[in-house]
Structures are given as C-alpha cells and as structure tokens.
Design an enzyme around this catalytic site. Structure first.
Site, PDB file in Angstrom:
ATOM      1  N   GLU A  72       0.838  -1.205   0.000  1.00 15.09           N
ATOM      2  CA  GLU A  72       0.000   0.000   0.000  1.00 15.09           C
ATOM      3  C   GLU A  72       0.869   1.249   0.000  1.00 15.09           C
ATOM      4  OE1 GLU A  72      -2.818  -0.131   3.193  1.00 15.09           O
ATOM      5  OE2 GLU A  72      -3.800  -1.927   2.420  1.00 15.09           O
ATOM      6  N   ASP A 110      -0.836   2.904 -39.281  1.00 17.90           N
ATOM      7  CA  ASP A 110      -2.167   2.294 -39.417  1.00 17.90           C
ATOM      8  C   ASP A 110      -3.164   3.361 -39.868  1.00 17.90           C
ATOM      9  OD1 ASP A 110      -2.936   3.746 -37.063  1.00 17.90           O
ATOM     10  OD2 ASP A 110      -2.131   2.115 -35.840  1.00 17.90           O
ATOM     11  N   LYS A 130      -2.331  -2.298 -41.646  1.00 20.38           N
ATOM     12  CA  LYS A 130      -1.873  -3.320 -40.696  1.00 20.38           C
ATOM     13  C   LYS A 130      -3.067  -4.026 -40.073  1.00 20.38           C
ATOM     14  CE  LYS A 130      -1.621  -1.315 -36.065  1.00 20.38           C
ATOM     15  NZ  LYS A 130      -0.846  -0.782 -34.961  1.00 20.38           N
TER      16      LYS A 130
HETATM   17  C1  R5P Z   1      -1.854   1.289 -32.027  1.00 24.11           C
HETATM   18  O1  R5P Z   1      -2.967   1.495 -32.492  1.00 24.11           O
HETATM   19  C2  R5P Z   1      -0.934   2.376 -31.592  1.00 24.11           C
HETATM   20  O2  R5P Z   1      -1.155   3.553 -32.280  1.00 24.11           O
HETATM   21  C3  R5P Z   1       0.525   1.932 -31.733  1.00 24.11           C
HETATM   22  O3  R5P Z   1       0.784   1.689 -33.110  1.00 24.11           O
HETATM   23  C4  R5P Z   1       0.793   0.676 -30.961  1.00 24.11           C
HETATM   24  O4  R5P Z   1       0.273   0.774 -29.678  1.00 24.11           O
HETATM   25  C5  R5P Z   1       2.267   0.384 -30.889  1.00 24.11           C
HETATM   26  O5  R5P Z   1       2.445  -0.779 -30.144  1.00 24.11           O
HETATM   27  P1  R5P Z   1       3.607  -1.793 -30.468  1.00 24.11           P
HETATM   28  O6  R5P Z   1       4.891  -1.001 -30.424  1.00 24.11           O
HETATM   29  O7  R5P Z   1       3.513  -2.810 -29.381  1.00 24.11           O
HETATM   30  O8  R5P Z   1       3.355  -2.391 -31.823  1.00 24.11           O
END
Ligand code: R5P
Length: 325
Positions: free
Chosen positions: A45, A175, A198
C-alpha cells in the site's frame, strides 16, 4: 462586503515516476515542486502526505505512467485525493501519457473499457481537470465530464525534422487510425501522406502484421508517425514494408516511447535510421540500448499549458488550434 487582494497560488506536485520531467516543468515555471511524503507499506500500500498547506491553491499533479503503471496510477490518485481533502481550490491531473488509452472500447465481448475507468477514477478522486499529450484517440476526452486539455508534441517534431531532408518526404501512419495525426505533421513539412495497412488479431495482444503501403514512398524519405512505441512490433513491420517499397530512409516519430522489454530484440534489425520520441515517459534503458533513439522534452509544452490554465488563458492558442484535431 469583504474584499481580498488576488491571492492566487499555484502548486506543482509530482508522483515518483519521471521526476526529471516534473523538475524541468517546475524549473520552466520558475518554481520548485511542492513536497510530498511518499512511502510504501510492507503490504504494498502507498502512503502519501502533503508537506505544506494547499488550501485555496490551484494545484497541478504530474505523473508519467510507465514501468509499474498500476502503481503510478494509484500514487497519482492518492495525491489528488489528499489535495481534495486539503481544500485545494482546483486540482488538475497532468498525465503526459494517458494510461490504458488503447483500451478505449470493447474489442471482444465481456472486456472492460479501461480508458474510461481511468477518467472516472481521477474525477472520483477529486480532479477538476485533466491534461494529457497526444491521446491515442481524441474521443477519450469525452470520457470525463470535466474540462480536458489536450496538448500535442507535433510542434517539437516539426522543428526537429523541418530542415533535415533535401529530397522529398512522405509522412506515413503505421495504421489507418493515425492518418489524421500524420496529416497534421505532413502539412508542416510539405510532405506526402500515406499509411500502412496493418492488422491485429484482437485475441492476440502484442502482435501485428503489416500488409501494404497506401501512398508514395519510392525514392523518398519516409517518416513513420505513431503515438506509442510499446513492443516495437508496429514500427518494425511498417519500416520493413517501406524499405521494400523503395523508401530512401525510414525515421520514426512517436510521442510516447514505452519500449517494453523485448522491444530491443524486435527493433534492432528493423531498417530504421532514427527513432524520435519525447520524455512523456521515463526511459528504461531499452531506448539507449537501441542506440538510434533521440528523446525530445515536452517540458516547455507542459509548462506553457499550465501557465495558461493558471491564468485562465487559452490553451489551444498555444498550438494555433492544432491540439484538437
Ligand atoms: C496502435 O494502435 C498504436 O497507435 C501503436 O501503433 C501501438 O500501440 C504500438 O504498439 P507496439 O509497439 O507494441 O506495436
């Protein structure tokens, strides 16, 4: 009527994570951090006590959420609660990186919406306002019914990259969801915009597949723009596909560099020339091990925002409105 002179008082508090950033912010504001006694009982805690009176003060509580993220959340909540009970006039929780922000909806049945819970917890603890930088999704601001000031690190990245390349540049989101973020950045560099298609399987965390690039990258410098680097899987996969499509160089820009354990292995062989992140999170040694990571400080951005909030001035004016895109 009894009148008093303007007795406005600002106090800045920090949790135990990323003291370096908190101290830089306080320094930029020309003050020191207010003292907080922090201890931990044998049971785990957390014990918190404010060292001085906060009665009637405009209080800002900073905490970087990395490493022991559940600990840092609880610690920040306890400081907010202590301030509420100490009769602070206004309490602003400053979360440069908003924890659990990627869990902002149900991806599978019977999941929690953790990002919403975080907002609820801070408001229940007594926060009157939240401040964060480059949220994973802007609609998180709507998870609380109090003011939310959203800041962005884009001006830092623009400054860093604006005269870097003579040849044409393409700004690529790893993305489709990040295209807006990439577009704001690209506008300042007069660059093309594109994105990587992606896919994630919602039942498999920390895994990512990149399929194709939408946009022109051949013979251009590609800058991948993301909000978070966690395992590094997203940018590793995206950088490979950009190289396959003929990008001259690949740089990465991401506000929040988590660099979880395992990220060094994932990123060390990826065709990435440079990774630029900010100090919203305390670096854990993994970024140093990579050797190509540059860390820019958001201390000036936070200090300016706190100055505006304290003075009841516009925060969006600091970013010419681009913090709310
Ligand atoms: C996902 O939607 C985020 O914008 C990042 O692309 C993602 O969180 C990156 O995480 P990692 O480095 O584990 O692929």
């Amino acid at each position: 009527m009894i009148e008093q002179e303007n007795k406005k008082k600002m106090l800045i508090y920090s949790g135990s994570s990323n003291a370096e950033l908190a101290n830089k912010v306080a320094k930029e504001l020309g003050t020191d951090l207010a003292e907080v006694e922090k201890e931990q009982f044998a049971s785990g805690e957390i014990y918190i006590r404010l060292a001085e009176s906060a009665r009637g003060a405009d209080c800002f509580v900073l905490q970087s959420h990395s490493g022991g993220i559940n600990f840092t959340i609880m610690e920040q909540l306890l400081i907010v609660d202590a301030l509420k009970r100490a009769s602070a006039k206004r309490i602003t929780a400053v979360l440069p990186f908003y924890p659990y922000s990627r869990q902002d909806k149900k991806a599978l049945p019977r999941e929690p919406i953790s990002a919403r819970l975080i907002g609820d917890l801070f408001i229940a603890a007594g926060a009157n306002r939240l401040v964060s930088i480059d949220l994973h999704t802007q609609q998180i601001q709507g998870f609380i019914h109090e003011p939310f000031d959203h800041l962005t690190a884009v001006p830092l990245f623009v400054e860093y990259f604006k005269d870097k390349y003579k040849d044409p540049v393409s700004v690529i989101s790893p993305d489709a969801g990040g295209v807006k973020r990439a577009t704001t950045f690209a506008k300042h560099l007069e660059a093309y915009v594109g994105f990587v298609h992606k896919k994630r399987d919602p039942s498999k965390h920390n895994e990512v597949k990149a399929f194709t690039v939408i946009g022109e990258v051949e013979d251009r410098h590609a800058i991948l723009v993301d909000d978070i680097i966690d395992t590094g899987g997203t940018i590793a996969a995206a950088s490979r596909i950009l190289k396959e499509r003929g990008a001259k160089t690949v740089s990465v820009v991401a506000t929040h560099g988590i660099f979880s354990d395992g990220s060094v292995e994932t990123l060390k062989d990826a065709p990435i020339d440079e990774i630029v992140v900010t100090d919203t999170l305390e670096q854990n040694g993994n970024s140093e091990a990579l050797g190509n990571v540059k860390v820019l400080s958001v201390s000036g951005i936070i200090a300016n925002a706190l100055t505006s909030i304290f003075a009841d001035d516009s925060v969006s004016a600091l970013f010419m409105g681009e913090n709310v895109l």
